[in-house]
Enzyme design. Sequence first.
Site, PDB file in Angstrom:
ATOM      1  CG  HIS A  81      -1.947  -1.065   1.218  1.00 41.51           C
ATOM      2  ND1 HIS A  81      -2.720  -1.372   2.323  1.00 41.51           N
ATOM      3  CD2 HIS A  81      -2.346  -1.915   0.233  1.00 41.51           C
ATOM      4  CE1 HIS A  81      -3.532  -2.362   2.017  1.00 41.51           C
ATOM      5  NE2 HIS A  81      -3.326  -2.717   0.759  1.00 41.51           N
ATOM      6  CG  HIS A  82       4.681   0.826  -1.468  1.00 39.23           C
ATOM      7  ND1 HIS A  82       4.232  -0.428  -1.813  1.00 39.23           N
ATOM      8  CD2 HIS A  82       5.808   0.655  -0.733  1.00 39.23           C
ATOM      9  CE1 HIS A  82       5.070  -1.330  -1.315  1.00 39.23           C
ATOM     10  NE2 HIS A  82       6.025  -0.702  -0.660  1.00 39.23           N
TER      11      HIS A  82
END
Length: 525
Positions: free
Chosen positions: A455-456
């Site tokens: 979930h960058h």
Amino acid sequence: MYDFIVVGTGAGGAVLAGRLSEDPDVRVLVVEAGEADTAPEIEMPAAAGALMRGRYDWDFSSETEWELDERVVPVPRGRVVGGTTVLNGTIYTRGQRRDYDTWAAEHGATGWSSDEVLPYFKLAEDYEHGADDYHGAGGPLTVAHSRSRHPLCAAFVEGAVQAGVPRNDDFSGAVQEGAGWFQLMQRDGRRLSAAKAYLHPALGRPNLTLLTSTHVTRILFDGRRATGVETWRDGAVERHHAGEVLVCAGAIQSPQLLMLSGLGPAEHLRSFGIDVLEDLPVGQNLMDHNNLTVVAKTDEESLISAFTPENVALYEREGRGPLTSNAAEAGAFLRVKPGEEEPDFELHGINVGYRGPNIITEHGISIAGYPTYAASRGTVTLRTTDPFSKPRIQHNYLTAEEDVVTLRAGIRRIFEIFEAPAIASIVTGFYDRPADDSDAAVDAFVRRRAECGNHHAATCGMGAVLDERLRVRGVEGLRVMDASSMPTLVRGNPTGVIIAMAEKASDLIRGIDRTSAPAATAAGA
């Protein structure tokens, strides 16, 4: 000459390409480094794990993560039309109201409060249960519940409820807290990537051009105005020009492209001999959910036994059966630390033994979890000036004490759920667990098992690199619209958020407003 060049076809780029090309008077070029998304396994939710570390994955890895027992962690990113929406778990959540309100109040993202973003979620959505105060109907993005309803995921939900978590049928509704079945970005039991929802329906338009297997190597400038992109395609360098360049390459590669083009931390760029066009904190403030998966053994049938000829036929014929499973069909948002007013930990109930991105080849049930707020901050920096080299990804997981404390409390809560009758009755053992319940033992377990949450976000965030209209500060004709544009990572799975952001971005770019502000908004917005 184009009006817009869109770099990337993930959750941001696919939406912008589809929406901007609705105007027949503009010409849009979309550039994707990966290949076309025509393989049938791309649409099968249960096949997602097999796509990672293969031809559709950039297959990045982090630098040494010193607080994770000096390990290197895999960082999957989609290299295909649809980007990472082809690899992800199809989970649809929105985060919490305070995410957006904090963006607007503290990060200079004027116009991005929860009240102002909710209409774009609803505009994007085609919710299977129809429109209401929290959901929309008729939009490009089908949002549905799993057609699989695997017994192991059902056991997770019941176990969480038995452990004291309230039941919740809609994490994007009135409240986020609770345990239940995730809403998924699926249509007729098949993965609905951002490209399937937004880009493919638009490809018949004469004003939209898609180039695949085309790598953007740098942004072109005339003075301080972006005028196009340079690409490498079929062994040749090409240049494409436009009135505006929209970078949608994701939280890892958007900062890489900006830095290669002279936009970024001046000292870092000069160390590579890159002329600095604008000194900006590009690539800083990297956020990700530091995930940990507890894997239990079971004699019950898991997803690994689902790939039978009968199930394949059922999937192909009706879009039903276990192959429609995204593995993490169920989840929970809960409070694990004293005094928390909103959920500070998210769980995924998984119907297979999973240790990202690898599947354990024995029957298992997994519970994955992470702090909803990522306090630790990392960086994306250049490795070389070669645009084909992989950037340096340093998450700095667990460098913030808040993350250590929250993960410690969350892991204890996971084992409480495993001890609930609905799950304990089917568990025969664990592949790994803390040696005891002491802080030291739990922390050691976290350090050896925590991994990338995929979930960058926030590496080109509004308020730091971008203004509230997603324009790169200090230059003209250039915007960024993807997870990197978030000032901070939302407290939930981000793909649906990026799609809603891109819906709003398309209005900002076109100077229109397809929504009206509602009088009341949802806690899930």
